[in-house]
Design a protein around this motif. Structure first.
Motif, PDB file in Angstrom:
ATOM      1  N   ASP A  83       0.646   7.225  -1.465  1.00  0.00           N
ATOM      2  CA  ASP A  83      -0.421   7.954  -2.160  1.00  0.00           C
ATOM      3  C   ASP A  83      -1.789   7.363  -1.833  1.00  0.00           C
ATOM      4  O   ASP A  83      -2.768   8.095  -1.678  1.00  0.00           O
ATOM      5  N   ARG A  84      -1.866   6.058  -1.670  1.00  0.00           N
ATOM      6  CA  ARG A  84      -3.133   5.426  -1.306  1.00  0.00           C
ATOM      7  C   ARG A  84      -3.521   5.779   0.131  1.00  0.00           C
ATOM      8  O   ARG A  84      -4.686   5.999   0.438  1.00  0.00           O
ATOM      9  N   LYS A 120      -8.651   7.694  -6.587  1.00  0.00           N
ATOM     10  CA  LYS A 120      -9.492   6.862  -5.730  1.00  0.00           C
ATOM     11  C   LYS A 120      -8.823   5.515  -5.514  1.00  0.00           C
ATOM     12  O   LYS A 120      -8.210   4.955  -6.407  1.00  0.00           O
ATOM     13  N   VAL A 121      -8.983   5.002  -4.291  1.00  0.00           N
ATOM     14  CA  VAL A 121      -8.396   3.728  -3.934  1.00  0.00           C
ATOM     15  C   VAL A 121      -9.527   2.728  -3.724  1.00  0.00           C
ATOM     16  O   VAL A 121     -10.449   2.986  -2.961  1.00  0.00           O
ATOM     17  N   ASP A 122      -9.463   1.629  -4.430  1.00  0.00           N
ATOM     18  CA  ASP A 122     -10.452   0.584  -4.250  1.00  0.00           C
ATOM     19  C   ASP A 122      -9.897  -0.396  -3.223  1.00  0.00           C
ATOM     20  O   ASP A 122      -8.848  -1.010  -3.429  1.00  0.00           O
ATOM     21  N   ASP A 156      -9.294  -3.992  -4.419  1.00  0.00           N
ATOM     22  CA  ASP A 156      -8.093  -4.152  -5.240  1.00  0.00           C
ATOM     23  C   ASP A 156      -6.826  -4.108  -4.390  1.00  0.00           C
ATOM     24  O   ASP A 156      -5.891  -4.888  -4.613  1.00  0.00           O
ATOM     25  N   ALA A 157      -6.788  -3.200  -3.425  1.00  0.00           N
ATOM     26  CA  ALA A 157      -5.612  -3.108  -2.553  1.00  0.00           C
ATOM     27  C   ALA A 157      -5.445  -4.386  -1.747  1.00  0.00           C
ATOM     28  O   ALA A 157      -4.326  -4.904  -1.603  1.00  0.00           O
ATOM     29  N   ALA A 187      -4.838   9.270   0.128  1.00  0.00           N
ATOM     30  CA  ALA A 187      -6.179   9.312  -0.446  1.00  0.00           C
ATOM     31  C   ALA A 187      -7.208   8.878   0.593  1.00  0.00           C
ATOM     32  O   ALA A 187      -8.270   9.490   0.721  1.00  0.00           O
ATOM     33  N   MET A 188      -6.889   7.842   1.334  1.00  0.00           N
ATOM     34  CA  MET A 188      -7.812   7.373   2.360  1.00  0.00           C
ATOM     35  C   MET A 188      -7.977   8.416   3.460  1.00  0.00           C
ATOM     36  O   MET A 188      -9.086   8.647   3.955  1.00  0.00           O
ATOM     37  N   ILE A 244       0.865  -1.173   0.000  1.00  0.00           N
ATOM     38  CA  ILE A 244       0.000   0.000   0.000  1.00  0.00           C
ATOM     39  C   ILE A 244       0.902   1.223   0.000  1.00  0.00           C
ATOM     40  O   ILE A 244       1.620   1.473   0.953  1.00  0.00           O
TER      41      ILE A 244
END
Length: 116
Positions: free
Chosen positions: A9-10, A43-45, A48-49, A13-14, A6
């Motif tokens: 940047d993710r 956007k972070v799914d 998927d992560a 975003a969260m 992770i």
């Protein structure tokens, strides 16, 4: 910085999503709060992560197994220290995955026990 697959940047975003949700008034009740818009963030799914993290753990376990097998068969290209390091990385990754799963199950159970 990359924490178990992770990226920072993710994580940012969260955090931006959490801040936006916290700034929103609950149910539209109460005085309006003016929120300055955050800069556009990818956007972070979560699914998927999670899938990518599990795939990385699986790959590390397969690599460690292959190295262990190669070392056991007497391959001179594989050293014992490399085998031990890759096995420890795979073990730590698996333990972290199990802890994340436990936290997700705990959170799900807590949400299901909430009264509406």
């Amino acid at each position: 910085m990359n924490v178990n697959g992770i990226g920072s940047d993710r994580i940012e975003a969260m955090m931006a999503q959490l801040k936006a949700a916290a700034a929103r008034p609950a149910g539209g009740v109460g005085p309006a709060v003016k929120v300055t818009p955050e800069p556009a963030v990818a956007k972070v799914d979560f699914a998927d992560a999670l899938k990518n993290s599990i795939a990385q753990v699986s790959e590390a376990q397969l690599k460690a197994g292959e190295q262990g097998k190669a070392f056991t068969m007497g391959d001179d290209k594989v050293s014992l220290s490399d085998v031990m390091v890759s096995m420890q990385k795979a073990s730590i990754g698996f333990q972290a995955t199990v802890q994340v799963r436990n936290k997700l199950v705990s959170a799900y159970q807590e949400i299901m026990n909430m009264q509406v």
